[in-house]
Structures are given as C-alpha cells and as structure tokens.
Design a protein around this motif. Structure first.
Motif: not given
Lengths: 672, 672
Positions: A646-659, B82, B86, B111
């Motif tokens: 699983i590749t994750f999305n690490p950006n906290y301002w995006e609520d997407e979890i799996v990239k 996340k 936020r 994190y």
C-alpha cells in the motif's frame, strides 16, 4: 520483485557460522537427550511423522496470520480446525496423533471445549442411559458442545453462580433462567459461535418439601442443553448467546456469553450419574463424595503442570539461539581485535535466560512426577480409596500456580532479553505469550488456589503436631513429624518450607488468626512447598537415572544446581530468617550462580536443540535452527508484509489515505 | 435489536452503588490532589477543554479498533493523525494542546518521529544555513521526516553501524551504501510507509590523507536525505525501504527497514553544526564536545521517567475500581450474611495493586525532580558549563531503566490481579501494555544502560576515596565522602546503596576485575541507586510541601511508607547483608506493609480518581468512573462485537466456514 537486496548477506560471522561453532563446542548428544526428554511415549516419532503432513497444507501456513483481523483470524481458526479433523479421519490418527497435529499448527482450536470439557463431563457425570444417547453424537461431532460454568459475575466462587434451573413439577421440566445480567454465562469457550450444545451449570432450585411454593437451592449442577438450531445454527428462542469479543490472546477461540429467558429443558437434561431429582416427587439425591464432581479440574491442572515445560522450552530455544547469533560490542577489557561478543556471553543476558533453561528441565521432571501422582491417585479412587485425593489436589493446585507463573514470566523474560528484535513479530513469541497469559488465571487463579495448598498443609501439620512420635502415614506426615521432633532439639537446622508450614499452623490453629489476614503468608507457604517439590523431584530424577551419558548428566546436574541456587537466591532472606542456610552460604550464591552459568553456557544451544522444537512450530526468525536470523527477518519485512503493498499519501491537508485512491478516509471510517 | 437482556441488571450491590460508597468512605478531596499532581502546567485544564472536541470526531471512536487487521489499523492511525494535525490548524492549538489531543486518542502517531527526533536533530545538529532551508519545510509538514539510526545488526552499539557514507572527492558527494544485509536500517519509525525524508546515520568514510585510495571511518554521523519521490511517494532509485511488519505493540507505527545501493547525496546533506567535511580538501572537523551529539537521548530518557507515572496510573485506576466492584466469596470466618467481599479487601489482591498505587506517586515526584535536573543541566550547558552533564546522564539512565520497568511490570501485575476479566478486551489494558512494553528496550536497553550509572558511580567513589576529608563538590561526592568517613568508625550503620557503590569500586578499581564479569552486580548497583533517588525524592517532596490538606498529606505519607517498605522487603537480604537494617526490623516488614495497605485501602478509589484519567482514554469496561463494569462488558460483547454478525457452519465434514456462503474456505485461504 528482484532488487539489489537479493545479493546482500549479513556481516560475518553470520548466524549459521555461529550456531555451527556453538554446536561444535559442546559434547552433548542432543538426540540422546531429546529421546530422554520426549522419547518415552513416542512424542518425537509422532512429531517427525506428522510435521511434513501439516506443512503441506496451505491453510497451515503461518506467514500472514499476524496480519489478519479478529474475524478473519477466527475464520482461519475454524477452517484449520475443520481440516485437522478431516485429516484425522483420512490418516486414521489416534487422539495423540491428532493432538500432535494441533500442537504443531499452534492455534487454540475453536472446537477445544467440545473435545475436552464437554465430552469429559458427559463421560464423568452423565448416567449410563445419558451416555449411551449422547456419546455417539459427541464422538462423531454430529453435535458440537461446550462447557458453560463461569458467569459474568462469578468465576472462582462457583457456589455463587446465579443462573437458575428451577424444577417445574407440573410439566416435569427444568426452567433455565438468568435473573440478572451478571448471571450471564461468560468466557465459555467454543460456545460463542460454534457449539450447538452445552453443559450448562446452574443452581438447582427444588420446591421446599415443607413449603412447596418456596424453592431451595441445592447448589450448582450440570445440565446438557441444546442451544442452537441444528439447521440454521441460530440460537433457540429464549437464549441469547454470542462471542465476548477480542481478548489478550486466544484469538481463535469464541469465548461466549449466554443468557436464558425462562428456557425449558426436559428432566433428562440433568446429568445424573451422581445427583438426581425424582421426576415424580421432585426429591433430590446427593452425590456420595462431592469432591468427585471436581475430578476433571485436577486433571486439567495436572496437564498444565506437565505442559509448562514445552511452552517455556519454546521461548528459551528462541532466546538462546538468537542471543548466540546476536553480537554487540567487543569486550571492554579485551584487545578489540575479534568480532563483537555474542550477547549470551554477557552475564546480564545469561542471568535472564540460563536459569530459565534450567527451569525447562526442572518443569519436565516435575511434570512427569505430577502425572505419576495423578494416575496413581485416579487408580486408588477407582478402587474406592480416597486417601491420596487431598494430596493430589494440593500438589496439583500448588504446582499449577507455580509452574504456570514460571512459564508465563519466563516467556516474557526471554522476549525482553532479546532487546529490540524481541519486540518484533519475528520473535515468534507474540502469540504464544498472549495465549499463555491466560494460564495463570484459568482453572483456578494462581493466587487463589494456593489457599488450597495452605489448607492441606495446615491440616497435615495439625495432625503431625498431635502425634509427632508415631510413624508417618504418608510422605508429608513423616516430613512434618520429623520437623517437629527436630524442633525440640536446640541447634538443629530446620528446612524453610517445613518451618513456614509450622508458622502457618501456629497462626491459624493456635492463635486463631483470621484466614483472610493470613493470605499473603499462605501464598508464600504454597510457593515454598511447591518449589521444594520441584527441587526435590529434579534431584531425585537425576540421582535415580541410570541411562544418561556422562556429558549430559554433568550438565543436567549443573542445571539442577543453577535452578536450586537461583531459586534460593531469590528467597535469600526467607532462608536466612528461618535459619535454614547460613549468611555466608547465602552471600556466596551470587558468584556460585554466575559460575554455574559459565559452565552451562557452552552447552546452551545444544541443550535447547534437545527439546527438538521444529522451526515450523517456533515460527521465529530469531529462533531458527540454522541461525539465519537476519535473512528471515528481512524476508518477512520485505517480501511478506502486506502493508508494503500500500502506498500512502503523507500530506496531512489531504484526507486521502491510500495514494491515488481518492478515498477521503471514508473506507476506514466505515469500519468503525 | 431489542431482546430480553435489555431489561436485565447486574446483581446487587452493583458497581455504581459500590463506587459511591467507596468515595463516601474517604475524606480525600480528589480535586485538590488532582490539581496538586497535574494542575501546575495547565494539564487538567487542557484535558477538560480538548476532550469534548476529540470525542465528537467519529474517527476517534475506539469501539472497533481491536477488530481491525494491521493494515486497516495502520490506515486508521494515519487518518487519525492527519485529522489531528488539521484540528491543530483549525483550533490554533499550541504543541502542548496538540500533545494532549494525541494523548487522549492514544494512538502512537505514525508522524511521531517527524515531530520529535527528525525536527529535534535538525535543530540541534544542523548548521544555521541548513536550518534555514529545512526547518520551514519540516514545521509546515511539507516534507515528512524520520530518524534512521538503528540497523538490523546494531542497536545498542552505535559505533558498530555498518551503513557507509563515503566521500567522493571527485563529485563532492557522499555515497550511501549498505555493504551487507545487517547494514539495513531497522526499527526507524514513521519511515516505513510515511516519510519522504530521513536523518540517516552512517559511518563517515573519508580518504586517508596519507594513502588517498584508502578510506578511514570517522564514526557515525547524521545526514539529511530525501528517500521518496514527492509526487509518487515511491522510493527513489537506489533505495529499498518499507515497513518491518507486525510487532508486539505500536500497531499504528510504520517502523522501517531501509537499504542504499551506491546512493549519492550532496555535500550539504551532512548535518554540520558540530562536525564538517571540507568539500574541497575532504578534511574532517571534529565536534568539540562529542557528548553534546547525544543530548537528545538524555532528553528522551528524562521524558520517559516523567511519563511513566501516568501510564502506571492508568493501569492502577482500572485495577482499583474493578477490584472494588468485583465481589467474590464471603469472609470465611465471617457470618456469611452480607454481600460477597470486594476482591480489593483480600490482602493477596492488595499486595499486587496498592504498592503500585503508591508507586504512581513515587514516580510522579521523581519525574518532576528529573525534569528539574534536566532543565538546570541544559541551562548550564548552554552557558558552556558541563559539570552537571555526567550526573544528569547517569540519573536519567538509571531512572529510565528503573521507572519504565516499574511501569511495564506494573501494568501487567494490575492486569493479572483482575483475573479473568483482566484477560479480556474490556480491560482497556491490552494496547497500552503492548505499546508500553517497548519502553524497557528503546532509547537504551534497561539492562544495558545501567552500566552508565555504574561507571559514573565508580568514578565518583574513586574520587571520594582519594580525598574523603575535603568538602563534597556535589551531592553524590558529599554522600560518598560521608560514607567513607563513617566506614572508618566501627559500629556505624552504612546505607545499602553507598555500600554497594563502594563494593563495586573495590571490585573494579582495587581488584581490577573484568568489567563484564561484574555486570550483574553493577546492574543491582544502578537499581539500588535509583531506588534510593525515588525514595528520597518522595520523602523530600512530602516534607517540603506546605499546601496539601491534612487528609491528603496523611495518606500520601502512608503511600510513601508503603513504597519504601515494600521496596525494602523485596531486597531484604541486601539490606541485611550490608548491615543497613536489623533482622528484627526486616522481619517486621511483612506485617507493616500489610498494616499500611489496610490504612490506604479506604482511600484507594479516591486516590486513583485524583489522577483524573478520563473514561475515553481508559477505554475500559472494568475501569469506568461510574462502575458500570458488567453493563459495559455486556454491551461490548452483545452489541459491538462484529464476530457476532457472522453465523458459522460447525460441521467439520463441510468446508464451508460462513453458514450458507458456500465459500468452501477459499475466502480465508486467499488471505494467506
């Protein structure tokens, strides 16, 4: 997927090189010691024969089981248990062979209670007529049963159970009813999702002959009850039953809750080998010897004593092999030229692992002795002789308490002694630790049942004090009488455990102290009695042995000394206080223990090898026989771990979890 | 789905009734004690303010988290982390407020390393130029970083790390390369799936000035390295990185492995506040004071000492409340008329829980003292005064070792003291136990770092022996000199911990014994020193307090005595052997401990109330403030457990697992 890591090897000297050297430096014949420990009843032969059959079945692969959720893991447990049972039919396995297969797969079977407490209770407590009806159904697994005794509000205090079985003389039925929430059955294994029948223990309420609209409780009695529909597998009307949820361990066991709402069962449901209710008069017949009703508890405790050795051996095998392979730092006072030291060469690692290695053998001989005492007492009882019942009950209670705590604490001590990697899933100790931590509590809490030992000891001491100069009627009696005779003569050394027994007698019988105020002292008394049994049994086993080769005998004697002196060191003040050992001798224990560990150290790997625990059972990167610790850890991480797919999305301002999924976190929220 | 169980209540006296009575029987003002313990820096105010915000967010519901698989649980951890971040933006939380929110949610944040070790290392070890580039990216979370030091083959022995950073003078780059499998980074949190950057610690290899084709290692140094693509989040070419897999705890943390294949990083990657490599000459500049490089380790250890109290308080809160509500058996010597006894009234339950209740306060004052010593030493260091560095390092090592073991063992002791229900998921202690069991190992293994205390103590004793009659330069020096002066005079009582320090000095300095052969003794020495610090600090804190009301002061003094005497009883022989306490006094410890427990018992519930741990954090049916233990256990089982939504097929001859699905077991096999 090939990558550059495929070509990397661990630094030298690597695990295989190290374990080869470890094995070369000891003159112990592991095969001989293995046969001595586990050969007698064919255990090793069965293990060798059944292991390859098990390993061929894909459902028995352990690679992914740590990554499953509770519901998935339970489904896997059921799937494995079913196929194991089918293999039994296919290979025409005896029960011992079937148990070997289960031992290797290492799941707590969700059918466990069917095979143990359910069938045992029917065999022991059902009338012949009941047995002839039920046993064929049970043995063929046409019905699946459980054992429902413990309740939400009552475990240890069985007589406080709240579920009612009220005799309705009009319809000649019993009415099962849970008057409160705490009357809910609780913890009853195999019943949460699987069983369709159960032995249900309930307060037997019968009309008071002098006032027939009043009911009198005759205490808890067992009833055999159908609880789920045989077609739909749904609970019958008037029954609420389910699984109690996640626990510390036992993930593949469906421990149950169960309540009844005026649920009617026929007169024939009451197991009536010992007790009965006359269906026409409602008159109760009592069992002649109430203790017989609890026979299976002693059986289960004896088995726990016997099994503790193999559980601890598993943890010690992992710890000894890994801490031989693991190297860290060079000798601070050395020339710093060679490789780093095996961590097992540090006394601070030895003191945690090697006394436990010695403990595996101590538990082994005690387990055998317990089995012998149990079998002989059972034979006596079958002949109507109950003289050894109290001794067996006391011994099994004290040893269950002590041996399960030695094993449970020992597993965790081994795990911690392995530092960081001991915290990882590659230790192979997570499931066994979580499962085994039930043992100090089940079948009599370890702190509670020591009262049973104390009560027995005080009774025996009271008798001995009454006639110290007559011959002993049994071993304990003779020992206590000898103590009392010695006590009269000044300057005699007195054994600590006998002294403690006498002190307890004095407090309770002479000074009439409140029982509860003595509980801590009584717990220590039980522990001392049980430690004394283990040390004595270990000594006797080695003294009486005529078969072992000298190298093995020598190192087992060292293990004996290490176990005895380590145990003594932990209780130094008690030995000093009771005048059993001199201060000079006690002062020397630390260095004697360290010397013994140095003597045992070169044999450590071969000693754990002798327990012959297969890699498949260990399921441990750290404890592999071949020492390929780091290769295995890396393989589990890099090739087997599903999280890495699983590749994750690490950006906290995006609520997407799996990239790239754009899931907005809804996927996981739906599971809450 | 309504059913007859909706109308059932627990038997009487139920939990709420019992806890109300418990609270009525104590004259302690919990609000006052709570403010005394946790009020000073606004902790309680923050907790009260942030708790309702957290409880409103559905993602923070803890109901189902025990039922998730590792990959699902990790996704949940990321989603929670996340949204927490936020919320920090939204509510403009300070870092302390944000930490409070994390504390309540109780997930180890994936994190975590970004916020702690990554940013701290950049702040402490990066040059000003590096900081001005990196800190804005880090503080805004535009990049996510981790700290990659530990390797598969090396943890404690940092100088043995194998990853190479070889200076290529031609391209003026460093080349990161993993020469072996054991050189793989391992355990590095936040790096397995989340981080795109890391501090990477590697052996700095520079050309030998006298033989430029040879390389010389200058030891491990930190480099800041991008490891994943900022768009795709895939590892960069030449890097293999992933999560190491399931562990004992820390399920929401992606501990990493990471290897490099001739991976080039620019000169600017080396953190160069203290050390540097001249890019044109390849010449190395050393740090002036190498110990400064490890400053953050002491910080982390001090924090662990301080945090131990709240972790243990959580377990003790659950154990005290549950064992008050739980009733089992009537008094054996009583009239058997009233309700069964609260199990907390049994001395065998008290002896496991009440000394730990006392320990929470002992840990509290020690944690405060540790923080004070740390801050004052940091201030000295900032001013260029390094005199207190060694003392602070020794104190934080010894206390980290002792306090984390007291808390870790304490959690498990509380869990076991709760019997069967302590083994269930409703204890609320499973995750905290599994997570906390990392603490005895991380940031310096508890058995290893006691050597640092011993080395310090031996050094101080050597100095004291050299000039016993001069004034002490610090507290330890004065204490040791006083000991040596006392030692000359016969008949003086000598403190156990000073005597042990002197013995260690004698063995190592006078008799020149091998360091490793002394390790067990040195470990005990460290423990004794640290126990002495805790007891002394507890005593001083109560002696110096001017604010507490008498009822609280009285029971805290009892807690002090219980902690001190219980600790002494566990080491009775050591106190006797070193002539510090008489045999008569030691003999009386058992009954004095029991008397103190009887005095503390009526206040137990209010004492744990004073720790003010919210039900949401406890997440424990057994430990609820209102005592509705059985209602909550039943609710979790009957209404929340997803396993009860699956109907199973129990027939072993059919391979279908879920009734009516006809899945033939293929569903679960596909997950293996």
């Amino acid at each position: 997927m090939p990558d550059f890591t495929d070509n990397l090897r661990p630094s030298q000297p690597d695990g295989p090189t190290t374990l080869t050297r470890e094995r070369q430096q000891s003159n112990i014949a592991t095969e001989e010691l293995g046969q001595h420990l586990l050969g007698s009843d064919g255990f090793l032969e069965r293990q060798a024969r059944i292991l390859p059959i098990i390993q061929q079945e894909p459902l028995f692969s352990k690679d992914q089981q740590q990554n499953l959720s509770r519901p998935e893991r339970f489904k896997l447990g059921v799937a494995r248990a079913k196929i194991l049972r089918r293999m039994r039919d296919l290979h025409k396995w005896s029960y011992l062979e079937y148990q070997m297969a289960e031992y290797l797969v290492d799941d707590v079977s969700p059918y466990f209670l069917h095979m143990e407490m359910f069938i045992t209770t029917v065999r022991e407590q059902a009338s012949e007529e009941q047995q002839s009806y039920w046993l064929p159904l049970i043995e063929s697994w046409k019905i699946i049963g459980a054992y429902a005794q413990t309740e939400l509000g009552h475990g240890s205090n069985v007589s406080g159970l709240e579920l009612e079985a009220r005799w309705d003389s009009r319809t000649r039925e019993f009415v099962l009813h849970s008057p409160t929430l705490t009357a809910s059955k609780w913890w009853n294994g195999s019943l949460g999702r699987l069983a369709n029948h159960a032995i249900v223990v309930a307060q037997l309420l019968l009309p008071d002959p002098s006032a027939p609209d009043q009911y009198v409780s005759h205490g808890p009695h067992p009833f055999i009850v159908q609880v789920r529909d045989m077609k739909t597998h749904k609970p019958l009307n008037g029954i609420v039953v389910g699984d109690i949820g996640p626990k510390y361990g036992y993930i593949t066991m469906d421990n149950a809750y169960m309540l009844f709402d005026q649920f009617r069962i026929p007169h024939s449901a009451m197991l009536s080998r010992y007790s009965n209710v006359d269906p026409s008069t409602g008159i109760y017949t009592k069992p002649e010897k109430p203790a017989l009703v609890y026979g299976s508890l002693t059986y289960v405790r004896s088995n726990m004593v016997h099994r503790a050795r193999l559980v601890l051996a598993r943890a010690v095998t992992v710890a000894v092999r890994y801490s031989s392979v693991r190297r860290q730092f060079q000798d601070r006072d050395g020339d710093k030229m060679g490789p780093e030291m095996s961590v097992l060469d540090y006394p601070t690692v030895q003191i945690r692992i090697l006394p436990l290695l010695a403990t595996t053998f101590a538990l082994h001989y005690t387990g055998l002795a317990m089995q012998t005492v149990y079998k002989s007492a059972r034979q006596d009882i079958e002949k109507g002789n109950f003289n050894s019942l109290a001794h067996m009950h006391s011994m099994s209670s004290g040893l269950k308490s002590l041996c399960t705590i030695l094993a449970a604490d020992g597993i965790e001590t081994c795990r911690r002694a392995m530092g960081g990697h001991g915290f990882g899933g590659g230790s192979g100790l997570i499931q066994v630790n979580n499962d085994y931590l039930s043992k100090p509590t089940v079948e009599g809490d370890n702190w509670m049942i020591t009262q049973q030992v104390a009560a027995y000891v005080i009774k025996k001491m009271t008798a001995a004090v009454g006639s110290p100069d007559t011959p002993g009627v049994d071993e304990t009696d003779a020992r206590f009488k000898g103590f009392i005779r010695n006590k009269r003569r000044p300057g005699r050394t007195l054994e600590t455990n006998n002294r403690q027994a006498y002190d307890a007698y004095e407090q309770r019988v002479i000074k009439k102290r409140n029982w509860n105020s003595l509980l801590i002292q009584l717990h220590k008394l039980s522990r001392a009695q049980s430690e004394s049994i283990i040390v004595t049994t270990f000594f006797d086993a080695l003294s009486n042995d005529k078969t072992l080769s000298t190298p093995i005998k020598t190192v087992l004697w060292d293990c004996y000394r290490l176990f005895a002196l380590y145990t003594m060191e932990n209780e130094s003040f008690e030995f000093f206080r009771t005048n059993a050992v001199s201060q000079t001798d006690l002062n020397s224990l630390e260095s004697r223990v360290q010397d013994l560990m140095a003597r045992i150290r070169p044999h450590a790997v071969k000693l754990v090898d002798s327990w012959m625990i297969p890699d498949y059972l260990l399921d441990s990167a750290l404890g592999r026989y071949d020492g390929r610790v780091y290769e295995d850890l890396f393989n589990r991480a890099h090739r087997l771990n599903p999280l890495n797919r699983i590749t994750f999305n690490p950006n906290y301002w995006e609520d997407e979890i799996v990239k790239g999924s754009g899931d907005n976190g809804r996927g996981i929220l739906a599971k809450l």
